[in-house]
Design a protein around this motif. Structure first.
Motif, PDB file in Angstrom:
ATOM      1  N   VAL A 226      -7.545   0.905  14.139  1.00  0.00           N
ATOM      2  CA  VAL A 226      -7.679   1.509  12.823  1.00  0.00           C
ATOM      3  C   VAL A 226      -8.309   2.902  12.897  1.00  0.00           C
ATOM      4  O   VAL A 226      -8.032   3.774  12.096  1.00  0.00           O
ATOM      5  CB  VAL A 226      -8.505   0.600  11.900  1.00  0.00           C
ATOM      6  CG1 VAL A 226      -8.814   1.302  10.589  1.00  0.00           C
ATOM      7  CG2 VAL A 226      -7.723  -0.667  11.632  1.00  0.00           C
TER       8      VAL A 226
ATOM      9  N   LEU B 216       2.403   4.134   9.988  1.00  0.00           N
ATOM     10  CA  LEU B 216       2.214   3.440   8.727  1.00  0.00           C
ATOM     11  C   LEU B 216       3.260   3.864   7.714  1.00  0.00           C
ATOM     12  O   LEU B 216       3.782   3.050   6.962  1.00  0.00           O
ATOM     13  CB  LEU B 216       0.820   3.728   8.173  1.00  0.00           C
ATOM     14  CG  LEU B 216      -0.323   3.123   8.967  1.00  0.00           C
ATOM     15  CD1 LEU B 216      -1.649   3.483   8.331  1.00  0.00           C
ATOM     16  CD2 LEU B 216      -0.164   1.612   9.031  1.00  0.00           C
ATOM     17  N   SER B 217       3.573   5.139   7.701  1.00  0.00           N
ATOM     18  CA  SER B 217       4.531   5.635   6.728  1.00  0.00           C
ATOM     19  C   SER B 217       5.925   5.086   7.002  1.00  0.00           C
ATOM     20  O   SER B 217       6.637   4.669   6.088  1.00  0.00           O
ATOM     21  CB  SER B 217       4.553   7.167   6.764  1.00  0.00           C
ATOM     22  OG  SER B 217       3.255   7.672   6.531  1.00  0.00           O
TER      23      SER B 217
ATOM     24  N   PHE C 182      -0.845   7.894  10.871  1.00  0.00           N
ATOM     25  CA  PHE C 182      -0.194   7.665   9.588  1.00  0.00           C
ATOM     26  C   PHE C 182       1.312   7.698   9.692  1.00  0.00           C
ATOM     27  O   PHE C 182       2.001   7.185   8.830  1.00  0.00           O
ATOM     28  CB  PHE C 182      -0.671   8.702   8.573  1.00  0.00           C
ATOM     29  CG  PHE C 182      -2.008   8.367   8.011  1.00  0.00           C
ATOM     30  CD1 PHE C 182      -2.117   7.429   7.004  1.00  0.00           C
ATOM     31  CD2 PHE C 182      -3.149   8.964   8.497  1.00  0.00           C
ATOM     32  CE1 PHE C 182      -3.348   7.103   6.481  1.00  0.00           C
ATOM     33  CE2 PHE C 182      -4.382   8.644   7.987  1.00  0.00           C
ATOM     34  CZ  PHE C 182      -4.486   7.708   6.978  1.00  0.00           C
TER      35      PHE C 182
ATOM     36  N   TRP D  68       0.837  -1.183   0.000  1.00  0.00           N
ATOM     37  CA  TRP D  68       0.000   0.000   0.000  1.00  0.00           C
ATOM     38  C   TRP D  68       0.866   1.224   0.000  1.00  0.00           C
ATOM     39  O   TRP D  68       1.668   1.434   0.888  1.00  0.00           O
ATOM     40  CB  TRP D  68      -0.942   0.024   1.185  1.00  0.00           C
ATOM     41  CG  TRP D  68      -0.425  -0.750   2.325  1.00  0.00           C
ATOM     42  CD1 TRP D  68      -0.523  -2.091   2.501  1.00  0.00           C
ATOM     43  CD2 TRP D  68       0.321  -0.249   3.441  1.00  0.00           C
ATOM     44  NE1 TRP D  68       0.104  -2.459   3.653  1.00  0.00           N
ATOM     45  CE2 TRP D  68       0.626  -1.351   4.250  1.00  0.00           C
ATOM     46  CE3 TRP D  68       0.742   1.017   3.826  1.00  0.00           C
ATOM     47  CZ2 TRP D  68       1.347  -1.230   5.428  1.00  0.00           C
ATOM     48  CZ3 TRP D  68       1.452   1.142   4.994  1.00  0.00           C
ATOM     49  CH2 TRP D  68       1.747   0.020   5.775  1.00  0.00           C
TER      50      TRP D  68
ATOM     51  N   ALA E  52      -0.707  11.626   4.836  1.00  0.00           N
ATOM     52  CA  ALA E  52      -1.914  11.809   4.041  1.00  0.00           C
ATOM     53  C   ALA E  52      -2.811  12.934   4.576  1.00  0.00           C
ATOM     54  O   ALA E  52      -3.341  13.734   3.807  1.00  0.00           O
ATOM     55  CB  ALA E  52      -2.694  10.499   3.980  1.00  0.00           C
TER      56      ALA E  52
ATOM     57  N   HIS F  82      -5.679  -5.777  10.549  1.00  0.00           N
ATOM     58  CA  HIS F  82      -5.799  -5.578  11.977  1.00  0.00           C
ATOM     59  C   HIS F  82      -6.584  -6.706  12.628  1.00  0.00           C
ATOM     60  O   HIS F  82      -6.196  -7.259  13.657  1.00  0.00           O
ATOM     61  CB  HIS F  82      -6.481  -4.234  12.188  1.00  0.00           C
ATOM     62  CG  HIS F  82      -6.708  -3.919  13.600  1.00  0.00           C
ATOM     63  ND1 HIS F  82      -7.963  -3.810  14.131  1.00  0.00           N
ATOM     64  CD2 HIS F  82      -5.850  -3.728  14.602  1.00  0.00           C
ATOM     65  CE1 HIS F  82      -7.847  -3.542  15.412  1.00  0.00           C
ATOM     66  NE2 HIS F  82      -6.597  -3.475  15.723  1.00  0.00           N
TER      67      HIS F  82
ATOM     68  N   TRP G 269      -2.221  -0.601  16.298  1.00  0.00           N
ATOM     69  CA  TRP G 269      -2.994   0.580  15.944  1.00  0.00           C
ATOM     70  C   TRP G 269      -4.440   0.182  15.804  1.00  0.00           C
ATOM     71  O   TRP G 269      -4.799  -0.685  15.033  1.00  0.00           O
ATOM     72  CB  TRP G 269      -2.479   1.201  14.668  1.00  0.00           C
ATOM     73  CG  TRP G 269      -1.790   0.236  13.798  1.00  0.00           C
ATOM     74  CD1 TRP G 269      -0.490  -0.158  13.896  1.00  0.00           C
ATOM     75  CD2 TRP G 269      -2.354  -0.528  12.731  1.00  0.00           C
ATOM     76  NE1 TRP G 269      -0.224  -1.096  12.943  1.00  0.00           N
ATOM     77  CE2 TRP G 269      -1.329  -1.340  12.222  1.00  0.00           C
ATOM     78  CE3 TRP G 269      -3.609  -0.587  12.147  1.00  0.00           C
ATOM     79  CZ2 TRP G 269      -1.539  -2.209  11.169  1.00  0.00           C
ATOM     80  CZ3 TRP G 269      -3.813  -1.454  11.095  1.00  0.00           C
ATOM     81  CH2 TRP G 269      -2.779  -2.250  10.625  1.00  0.00           C
TER      82      TRP G 269
ATOM     83  N   VAL H 121       1.126   4.654   1.003  1.00  0.00           N
ATOM     84  CA  VAL H 121       0.426   5.272   2.122  1.00  0.00           C
ATOM     85  C   VAL H 121      -0.591   6.310   1.657  1.00  0.00           C
ATOM     86  O   VAL H 121      -1.619   6.517   2.278  1.00  0.00           O
ATOM     87  CB  VAL H 121       1.432   5.903   3.109  1.00  0.00           C
ATOM     88  CG1 VAL H 121       0.708   6.702   4.161  1.00  0.00           C
ATOM     89  CG2 VAL H 121       2.254   4.817   3.760  1.00  0.00           C
ATOM     90  N   ASN H 122      -0.320   6.926   0.524  1.00  0.00           N
ATOM     91  CA  ASN H 122      -1.218   7.985   0.087  1.00  0.00           C
ATOM     92  C   ASN H 122      -2.504   7.468  -0.528  1.00  0.00           C
ATOM     93  O   ASN H 122      -3.462   8.196  -0.692  1.00  0.00           O
ATOM     94  CB  ASN H 122      -0.506   8.893  -0.911  1.00  0.00           C
ATOM     95  CG  ASN H 122       0.634   9.605  -0.241  1.00  0.00           C
ATOM     96  OD1 ASN H 122       0.471  10.148   0.840  1.00  0.00           O
ATOM     97  ND2 ASN H 122       1.796   9.565  -0.863  1.00  0.00           N
TER      98      ASN H 122
ATOM     99  N   SER I 171      -7.931  -2.629   7.922  1.00  0.00           N
ATOM    100  CA  SER I 171      -8.898  -3.130   8.889  1.00  0.00           C
ATOM    101  C   SER I 171      -8.877  -4.648   8.947  1.00  0.00           C
ATOM    102  O   SER I 171      -8.907  -5.242  10.027  1.00  0.00           O
ATOM    103  CB  SER I 171     -10.298  -2.635   8.532  1.00  0.00           C
ATOM    104  OG  SER I 171     -10.306  -1.220   8.466  1.00  0.00           O
TER     105      SER I 171
ATOM    106  N   LEU J  98       6.594   2.377   8.682  1.00  0.00           N
ATOM    107  CA  LEU J  98       6.486   0.939   8.445  1.00  0.00           C
ATOM    108  C   LEU J  98       6.676   0.645   6.961  1.00  0.00           C
ATOM    109  O   LEU J  98       7.418  -0.254   6.566  1.00  0.00           O
ATOM    110  CB  LEU J  98       5.098   0.475   8.892  1.00  0.00           C
ATOM    111  CG  LEU J  98       4.833  -1.011   8.847  1.00  0.00           C
ATOM    112  CD1 LEU J  98       5.840  -1.747   9.697  1.00  0.00           C
ATOM    113  CD2 LEU J  98       3.423  -1.300   9.335  1.00  0.00           C
ATOM    114  N   HIS J  99       5.994   1.429   6.195  1.00  0.00           N
ATOM    115  CA  HIS J  99       6.072   1.287   4.762  1.00  0.00           C
ATOM    116  C   HIS J  99       7.501   1.482   4.252  1.00  0.00           C
ATOM    117  O   HIS J  99       8.008   0.708   3.441  1.00  0.00           O
ATOM    118  CB  HIS J  99       5.133   2.325   4.156  1.00  0.00           C
ATOM    119  CG  HIS J  99       5.144   2.333   2.696  1.00  0.00           C
ATOM    120  ND1 HIS J  99       5.579   3.400   1.970  1.00  0.00           N
ATOM    121  CD2 HIS J  99       4.812   1.384   1.819  1.00  0.00           C
ATOM    122  CE1 HIS J  99       5.492   3.118   0.688  1.00  0.00           C
ATOM    123  NE2 HIS J  99       5.037   1.904   0.573  1.00  0.00           N
TER     124      HIS J  99
END
Lengths: 340, 340
Positions: free
Chosen positions: B73, B81-82, B78, A71, B283, A85, B71, A73-74, A82, B84-85
């Motif tokens: 959801v 997530l960022s 973010f 993914w 984001a 998770h 997290w 992130v944007n 979800s 992590l990415h």
DNA sequence: CTGAAAGCGCTTACAG
DNA sequence: CTGAAAGCGCTTACAG
């Protein structure tokens, strides 16, 4: 270098078998006396069994692999997060570790397939493979225990779990039609996703029930994304007012929030001028300018089912058939009776 | 059951050592002739080496563990997530697998520590541990190769990588002050996060440079969340207009978007009445009603650094010291000159 | 109740 | 260039 079972055995004056027995509580019983002595040494030496050696020996790592596409992130799709998770929570409950495999596109997953079956994971959960991706087929061919979330497949040795897409879309469409709307549009996601075709089916069935003529039920394909919802809605709003739908059903919340933004940008109101519905009930649905009426997916149930079915497969219990769980209609502020 | 190196050896009429040599391209050379024969059998039998056996033998799984807190959801940050990415991408580049360990709270991570050092992972990356969490200390004690992202620690055998928080916050605060604002507020995140104290330092330094009196630079602690930004801003807006800040700096984008929502809900405009800045450039910063002026964190650089530093540690190269990378000021629509 | 031994599927010195 | 053998750190029939 680090302490091993052999060190514990030596220090406590027993065999390594005995140490293993007390560590695992079996398969043989050990006298309380010896057990206590071994445990004391374990604590003193701060010993932790090596999971890799254990895994090789038992042929089971207690680790589940999760495959999904990368993914950005944007363009994060909250649906994936979800579900992910839900799966991770279930793994914790079932004392399973998890390994995430990410790729940018589904066509990359095929090349990484040997990673998925190299013994590191006992089984695999695939989230949302598109129809034209044969990853699951390949996994089945290699006899890798596999569970798929978000697509129902008739593949032997593969279990699938998903929400009841047809019924769910049918339910929310009828909610809209019951409000008196007679010109409706459906904004779908990528047509190569099974959820897209299934939800379209549910939408059509609801329109049939309400005898909506073909020209008053537009189905517009696109992507499961906000910008795609925005653009398609802008196009719809160019229609002459008498042809324009008074309700827009989206196949996910991201599309719906894009639709709402477009409607408001055109100076119209949601829901007074146009009603909008979503699907999923992810964060977007509430964070949106107008809280969205949507179908809630039971993410923790989906994740829990995926994990427990996979574990059953790993235990050799032949559980066949797919698992379908119901979605729930959540009525918020984005739907209202058709304007007079 | 599944084919092993022994099967390949038997089928191709060589020893398992030789099979291993051709599979790994070493450590011994193998004649082209034999190599070809072995490879043919490998393909014919669709053989894939067992990573667990390999790992046990080599004492290296080529797998990196990633620890971060669970997290929900709905409160997804973010930032995590960022990062992590960024880490996952870097893992792919470096041919490392990754395992995610999730917990609800940092105090749960300590109890799961034996998972982190059971041989399944070669090293660990910890994302964003709070100041009062001693997980990293414990990992260091167990000599688990560890890299921390989002906090600078003076812990031996641990490498840290983060953005230059002091400078970054200083830069964006000066951007605001240069626009003429003389009453400013800082909305911080949780005070037990190092990023919070560091960014506060940068903010204060900028105010010092511009000789902003103490009473005109409010620092308000809270959480790194949208609702927290919303609530604190609403409070600020109750101040008499002459005391009210004309610019609000937030220590992340989520707080900033909450601030913007509050300002607009009070019928004021961003940036014409009040300027707002964020931090991170996730984001939220773009999706927000008013695109946010913010400091961009170079997520892929952070992730890349974390992974490559960890790999260096695993290779026994003693790389000491922490890595600080710069952030970049991104000017969007949420900042403007102080209203006349 | 306890232990010696084989085995999980690989890698890699060591010897030829 | 090729192979026999030991070893990685565990588990678990098998025997006592």
């Amino acid at each position: 270098m680090s302490t091993t079972i052999r060190d514990i055995a030596r220090e406590s004056g027993v065999s390594i078998s005995t140490v293993s027995y007390v560590l695992n509580g079996g398969p043989k019983p050990v006298s309380a006396h010896v057990r206590e002595r071994v445990n004391a040494v374990v604590r003193r030496l701060d010993y932790h069994p090596n999971a890799v050696a254990r895994g090789l020996s038992r042929r089971r790592m207690d680790t589940l692999g999760i495959i999904y596409t990368y993914w950005d992130v944007n363009t994060t799709d909250f649906y994936f997060l979800s579900v992910l998770h839900g799966i991770l929570s279930a793994c914790t409950r079932h004392k399973q570790a998890s390994t995430l495999f990410t790729s940018r596109h589904w066509n990359e997953t095929a090349t990484a397939i040997s990673q998925y079956s190299d013994g590191r994971c006992d089984g695999i959960i695939v989230i949302g493979p598109p129809d034209d991706c044969n990853l699951v087929h390949q996994l089945a061919e290699r006899k890798v225990p596999t569970v798929v979330v978000n697509t129902m497949l008739e593949q032997t040795h593969v279990a699938c779990v998903d929400v009841d897409n047809v019924n769910a879309m049918n339910t929310i469409t009828k909610h809209v039609l019951s409000l008196g709307h007679r010109k409706v549009a459906l904004l779908t996601g990528e047509p190569n996703m099974q959820s897209c075709s299934l939800r379209t089916l549910g939408f059509q069935a609801a329109c049939d029930e309400f005898a909506i003529p073909d020209e008053d039920r537009r189905v517009i394909e696109g992507q499961y994304r906000t910008d795609s919802g925005y653009d398609r809605t802008m196009k719809l709003l160019e229609l002459p007012v008498e042809a324009r739908p008074t309700a827009i059903c989206a196949t996910n919340d991201a599309i719906a929030s894009g639709a709402i933004a477009a409607i408001m940008d055109r100076g119209l109101r949601v829901p007074y001028d146009i009603s909008v519905t979503g699907f999923d009930d992810v964060a977007d649905a509430k964070m949106c300018q107008v809280p969205i009426t949507t179908m809630r997916q039971p993410f923790s149930v989906l994740g829990g089912e995926a994990v427990s079915r996979l574990i059953h497969m790993l235990n050799g219990e032949t559980v066949v058939g797919n698992t379908i769980v119901p979605a729930e209609l959540i009525i918020r502020d984005s739907t209202a009776p058709r304007p007079a």
